[in-house]
Design an enzyme around this catalytic site. Structure first.
Site, PDB file in Angstrom:
ATOM      1  N   ILE A 188       0.796   0.286  -3.053  1.00 12.42           N
ATOM      2  CA  ILE A 188      -0.099   0.365  -1.611  1.00 12.42           C
ATOM      3  C   ILE A 188      -0.329  -0.960  -1.235  1.00 12.42           C
ATOM      4  O   ILE A 188      -1.610  -1.392  -0.935  1.00 12.42           O
ATOM      5  CB  ILE A 188      -1.308   1.395  -2.004  1.00 12.42           C
ATOM      6  CG1 ILE A 188      -1.679   0.756  -3.498  1.00 12.42           C
ATOM      7  CG2 ILE A 188      -0.868   2.593  -2.005  1.00 12.42           C
ATOM      8  CD1 ILE A 188      -3.205   1.503  -3.677  1.00 12.42           C
ATOM      9  N   PRO A 189       0.721  -1.604  -0.689  1.00  9.25           N
ATOM     10  CA  PRO A 189       0.240  -2.919   0.070  1.00  9.25           C
ATOM     11  C   PRO A 189      -0.850  -2.704   1.290  1.00  9.25           C
ATOM     12  O   PRO A 189      -0.834  -1.671   1.984  1.00  9.25           O
ATOM     13  CB  PRO A 189       1.545  -3.555   0.559  1.00  9.25           C
ATOM     14  CG  PRO A 189       2.366  -2.170   0.482  1.00  9.25           C
ATOM     15  CD  PRO A 189       1.989  -1.465  -0.579  1.00  9.25           C
ATOM     16  N   HIS A 190      -1.708  -3.649   1.575  1.00  9.93           N
ATOM     17  CA  HIS A 190      -2.399  -3.488   2.774  1.00  9.93           C
ATOM     18  C   HIS A 190      -3.071  -5.092   3.042  1.00  9.93           C
ATOM     19  O   HIS A 190      -2.986  -5.957   1.968  1.00  9.93           O
ATOM     20  CB  HIS A 190      -3.688  -2.519   2.283  1.00  9.93           C
ATOM     21  CG  HIS A 190      -4.398  -2.945   0.982  1.00  9.93           C
ATOM     22  ND1 HIS A 190      -3.881  -2.319   0.033  1.00  9.93           N
ATOM     23  CD2 HIS A 190      -5.616  -3.765   0.896  1.00  9.93           C
ATOM     24  CE1 HIS A 190      -4.749  -2.915  -0.776  1.00  9.93           C
ATOM     25  NE2 HIS A 190      -5.700  -3.669  -0.579  1.00  9.93           N
ATOM     26  N   PRO A 191      -3.261  -5.380   4.358  1.00 11.60           N
ATOM     27  CA  PRO A 191      -3.746  -6.729   4.581  1.00 11.60           C
ATOM     28  C   PRO A 191      -5.109  -6.972   3.838  1.00 11.60           C
ATOM     29  O   PRO A 191      -5.858  -6.138   3.627  1.00 11.60           O
ATOM     30  CB  PRO A 191      -3.944  -6.737   5.963  1.00 11.60           C
ATOM     31  CG  PRO A 191      -4.103  -5.357   6.251  1.00 11.60           C
ATOM     32  CD  PRO A 191      -3.241  -4.608   5.335  1.00 11.60           C
TER      33      PRO A 191
END
Lengths: 228, 276, 576
Positions: free
Chosen positions: A134-137
């Site tokens: 769950i990549p996120h900035p």
């Protein structure tokens, strides 16, 4: 200008009793006539400014307001799009390709977003196990995105992601939100869904967009029902 | 938000009749009663634009040792929880001020007069000033306690009368007692009054809630008053037609209270229905 | 339909709504004129009575005159006017600080009549306080007539007091300063102009009707270094005199309160005593301006002893008159006592250090007056300007400042509150604008109450309660009886924080076990200052508001800070 006292209190975000008292004591340039207050709008605005109050015309509309409940995750996923066969041999290239695929993201924001994603991965991997990431900035995006978006990317080849359980990752959920609140809500719902083993198995089969969204919607409705 | 009712307690049998009326009012309108047992004969009420000095006669200070227990006993009997307010602020050593932050107040017809004048008599000037200055309606009780079973609003068409009507509607809702209207219209037609109701958006509510509209186009006011039931609470607005005109031509308020023995609830010009 | 008479609501004109200075100045002039007239009226009636009763003074029963006067004044004030006499000026200050200067109409003239009865017959009091009260009431009545708001009304009350002082002393500057320093307690730019204008109006009308005369003219004084040194001593003497007078008044009042006889009998006894005293020391009767005149001119007869005797006698007489029910002020007696003090001190110095080049004793009398006024009113500016304007002796400026300031400071050690403020301070009623107590007094509980709490029932399981946490935004949960809605207690999140992860407790603990069933509560009519004190004492940051045994909302320090700042901001802003 003549308005009811209640309306003036709403515009100035003041307690009704306080406003009434200030009119009586002569501390605000409004005179009372029955149930209404008479005032000169530019004066009142000036007064508001000098007393660090805001004068708001329309009802408070928070453009960052997240709808509580009501299938936020599904809507975010619909906006983010569902993609299959995403190319990439390692984490950085996969992420780069995902960023390029995000719908409606202006070109100039792609590079900063990519960097933010990498920064986040540097802290600790967003591979949460069982092949899901769950990549996120690192920080909420304050530009480029107007409402929260979750992009679902099924990879062509599983990729080593340095995940918690060291398993290669086959699906990424890219979470983009202009506010921390939105981000947390989406994250919370997504993790709730991911706890369900059957859902992960379902994902491994790489369902089509419609089936996927339908499944997510059903799960979300469940969550909403529980919350009531 | 609770509604509060202010009552100045007089520890005499006559005072008891008045107190019981206040208690009955509170019970049925679900207001809480705030009782002031005076320690001095005078007190001040500071309103928005007037300060009224109330001079009580000596009988209000009768037997202070038993006053509180008498009041509690009466309140308990009526089923209302008594709250006492001691004077908090003093303008001078013997001159306390009383807060005016209430929703209703009970004023005997003439506060400073002798007991004998409590029965039908003129409304003392002090009471008039309170009515004129206060943001709350004033209850003027009758000389003897009688349970009122309906509400009669005197609707003359002025802005104050509309306020009184809203007050009557509110009371009828909360007490679940029937509401009647009384209009001495003279030459004006009923349509004229219905227009006024429409302007204030209450025509439908009136249509639905009012039991009977006693509409008189003939006959003298005092004679028509016979139609008011003996056990009704009369509600009216005061100073509807301007102070000077009232002084010259007499006022509705005067006429009503000198003819009717019923308890009166008077809404002054500063009262705004629904402001609380 | 009620017709609004437009000219009676000038504040509603849009021109005046934002900047009402012009409006206040014009109405202020009117107020100043009327209060000046009141001052002139009182002055005239005093002179009239003085001259009328003069020929009776030598008769043996003359001591009954003050008795009769005090009795008449007391009956008039109590029975006819039903005023509930207090000193008068504290009432004005009280009303200004709390209710925007609302005063009863009867005060516009009642004190004028009662004090002329007391003082004219020989009672030892001054006409200034009654005239100030009248002026204030006039300002208040006119403000009410025009339906002005609190702030504007306060300004007009100030105009009234300024006009009154200006009129009675022919001293416009003193009127202005007295008003700002003592009555209003703040020097705000908005107020100064209308009040100054009113003071001028009051003084002007007095000059027109009574002539422009300096009250206590002197032939000029020549100050040297020795005098400056001596003024230090004089300041201490004046301070001593202020303390003596204050305590004497209080003691006398305390004595008279204990005696249970009708007011008017008390007043006549006091008056009779003064009358008797007046046989021996005639200077104590009435205002006493005659004696001041003599002293300043330097023609007061009698040695140190007589001066000292007169000093003590006047203090005693004033305490008798005012403490026992007479009506009047302390200004004039202060001036007299002050001059006696100064005179006696001067003679003492001259006796003790013969040959030192002291200035004329009249100058010391003058300085003594200033010292006493400054000390007892804790108002050095008023003292300085008053003396300057009524004696027109600008050459004594330096010792004047020394005496006033030092007297104020020394008196402050023993009697920290001004004479007018003492009663109010004791009752906690003194609210100066822009102060903490003022801000808190204005904010009502209803304005800070927060109503977004979720209520729980006592039978709720811990599991359900924690589930509820998801939706709530607060840390306090009121517990209500599910049938009656009665307030039973409150659950504070801090208390249960440690159990959140203890799942065993989820199904075994009920809300009623974790709640505080006897919390400190707040009621609608509670004083916010008291509420804060409770919060501080018990280290709480939030308290529930309960009315009629029902929970209505919470009061928290956090919201209070916001409201407090807003209120302070609005209270201390100069204009709008």
């Amino acid at each position: 200008m003549k308005l009811t006292i209640e309306e003036i209190a709403r515009r100035l975000d003041l307690n009704l009793e306080t406003l009434d008292r200030w009119i009586r004591q002569g501390r605000i340039p409004v005179t009372k006539k029955g149930n209404e207050g008479v005032f000169n709008e530019p004066e009142l605005k000036r007064w508001a400014r000098s007393h660090r109050r805001s004068y708001r015309m329309s009802p408070r509309s928070d453009k960052n307001e997240i709808q509580q409940g009501g299938c936020v995750l599904t809507s975010a996923m619909e906006r983010g799009g569902v993609f299959e066969g995403v190319q990439g041999g390692d984490k950085p290239s996969v992420l780069k390709n995902c960023v390029a695929l995000v719908p409606d993201l202006p070109l100039e924001f792609q590079a900063p977003l990519y960097n933010q994603l990498l920064e986040r991965e540097a802290l600790i991997s967003t591979g949460v196990g069982r092949g899901v990431a769950i990549p996120h900035p690192r920080n909420p995006l304050d530009q480029g995105i107007s409402s929260p978006v979750v992009g679902t990317f099924f990879l062509d080849q599983p990729v080593d992601y340095e995940a918690i359980d060291d398993q290669p990752v086959f699906v990424l959920f890219l979470i983009l939100s202009p506010t921390v609140q939105g981000h947390l809500t989406l994250l919370s719902r997504l993790s709730y869904c991911l706890r369900d083993g059957t859902f992960v198995s379902f994902l491994k089969k790489i369902p089509g967009r419609e089936a996927f969204l339908a499944r997510v919607k059903k799960m979300e409705k469940n969550i909403d029902g529980k919350e009531k | 938000m609770e509604t509060t009712f202010f009552h100045v307690f007089r520890n005499t049998p006559l005072g008891r009749e008045i107190f019981m009326q206040s208690l009955y009012f509170c019970k049925h309108t679900r207001a809480s009663i705030k009782i002031y047992i005076p320690e001095f004969t005078k007190f001040l009420m500071y309103f928005d634009n007037d300060v009224v000095q109330v001079d009580l006669d000596e009988s209000y200070l009768t037997q202070p040792t038993t006053a509180r227990s008498h009041a509690i006993a009466l309140a308990v009997e009526a089923g209302v929880e008594p709250f006492f307010i001691p004077p908090m602020n003093f303008t001078a050593l013997t001159l306390p001020d009383v807060s005016v932050d209430f929703d209703f107040m009970c004023c005997p017809r003439s506060i400073s007069d002798f007991s004998s004048k409590i029965s039908l008599g003129h409304i003392g000037p002090r009471v008039r000033r309170i009515v004129n200055a206060a943001r709350f309606p004033v209850l003027i009780p009758s000389s003897q306690f009688k349970e009122w079973k309906s509400i009669m609003v005197f609707f003359g068409g002025s802005a104050n009368a509309v306020n009184a009507l809203n007050l009557g509607l509110y009371l009828s809702r909360i007490t679940e007692l029937p509401l009647d209207l009384f209009t001495q219209a003279g030459e004006l037609s009923q349509a004229h009054f219905i227009e006024i109701l429409k302007e204030h958006y209450i025509d439908e509510e009136v249509e639905a809630s009012v039991r009977k509209w006693h509409f008189f186009q003939e006959g003298k006011f005092e004679h028509n008053l016979f139609d008011v039931p003996h056990n009704a609470l009369a509600v009216l607005g005061a100073y509807g037609h301007g102070l000077v005109k009232e002084m010259l031509f007499g006022s509705t308020m005067e006429m009503v209270q000198s003819t009717l023995p019923n308890p009166l609830l008077i809404a002054g010009p500063n009262y705004l229905a629904g402001s609380r | 339909m009620r017709k609004t008479i437009f000219w009676r609501y000038p504040a509603r004109l849009s021109f005046f709504r934002m900047d009402d200075r012009l409006l206040l100045i014009s109405i202020g002039v009117i107020v100043g004129l009327f209060s000046g007239l009141a001052a002139v009226g009182l002055n005239r009636s005093l002179i009239f009575m003085l001259e009328g009763l003069y020929h009776l003074r030598h008769l043996w029963w003359a001591f009954l005159l003050p008795a009769a006067g005090a009795m008449a004044s007391s009956i008039f004030l109590e029975k006819i006017m039903k005023e509930g006499a207090g000193h008068g000026i504290p009432e004005v200050i009280y009303s200004v600080s709390r209710y925007g200067g609302l005063l009863r109409f009867r005060s516009s003239f009642s004190r004028l009549i009662s004090s002329s009865l007391t003082i004219g017959s020989g009672g030892s009091a001054g006409p200034e306080a009654p005239v100030v009260m009248s002026g204030a009431a006039i300002g208040s009545t006119i403000a009410r007539f025009f339906y002005l708001n609190d702030r504007q009304r306060t300004t007009l009350v100030g105009c009234g007091t300024a006009g009154a002082i200006a009129g009675i002393f022919n001293a416009p500057l003193t009127g202005l300063i007295f008003t700002m320093e003592i009555i209003l307690g703040e020097w705000s730019m908005v107020n100064i102009i209308p009040i100054a204008v009113a003071a001028v109006a009051g003084a002007e009308i007095s000059r027109i009707l009574q002539g422009n005369s300096i009250a206590f003219e002197s032939s000029g004084f020549h100050i040297t270094g020795v005098d400056l040194f001596a003024s230090l001593g004089l300041a201490v003497v004046a301070a001593f005199a202020s303390i003596l007078l204050t305590r004497g008044l209080r003691r006398m009042h305390g004595v008279s309160v204990k005696i249970k006889i009708p007011m008017w009998v008390k007043a006549s006894i006091g008056g009779a005593a003064v009358g008797l005293l007046g046989f021996f020391v005639p200077e104590v009767l009435g205002e006493g301006y005659h004696s001041i005149h003599d002293m300043i001119q330097g023609v007061f007869k009698g040695g140190i002893g007589i001066a000292a005797l007169a000093f003590f006698a006047k203090i005693f007489a004033t305490s008798l008159t005012l403490g026992w029910g007479g009506s009047g002020g302390i200004f004039a007696p202060c001036l007299v006592i002050g001059s006696f003090a100064g005179l006696a001190f001067h003679r003492l110095l001259a006796f003790g250090f013969p040959g030192t080049p002291l200035v004329n004793e009249g100058c010391f009398a003058l300085l003594g007056m200033a010292g006493l006024i400054s000390g007892i009113l804790q108002a050095p500016l008023t003292g300085i300007f008053l003396i300057l304007e009524i004696t027109a002796s600008y050459e004594v400026m330096l010792p004047l400042i020394i005496v006033s300031v030092i007297s104020t400071t020394v008196t402050h050690y023993f009697e920290p509150d001004s004479f007018y403020h003492k009663d109010l301070k004791e009752r906690g009623e003194l609210l100066r604008p822009g102060t903490d107590s003022r801000v808190l007094a204005d904010i009502g509980i209803r304005e800070v109450i927060e109503t977004d709490c979720i209520t729980v029932s006592p039978q709720m399981l811990l599991r359900e309660f924690f589930h509820l946490l998801k939706h709530s935004t607060r840390n306090y949960f009121p517990v209500e009886d599910p049938e009656t809605g009665e307030f039973l207690g409150i659950v504070e999140l801090g208390d249960v924080r440690s159990y959140i992860f203890n799942t065993v407790m989820y199904d075994t603990v009920f809300v009623e076990q974790i709640m505080n069933s006897n919390p400190d509560v707040v009621h609608y009519d509670d004083n916010l200052a008291d509420v804060l004190e409770t919060m501080d004492a018990k280290s709480r940051f939030s308290m529930p508001v309960v009315s009629n045994n029902r929970f209505v909302g919470m009061v928290s320090k956090a919201t209070l800070l916001d409201k407090y700042r807003d209120e302070l901001n609005v209270q201390t802003s100069q204009a709008f």
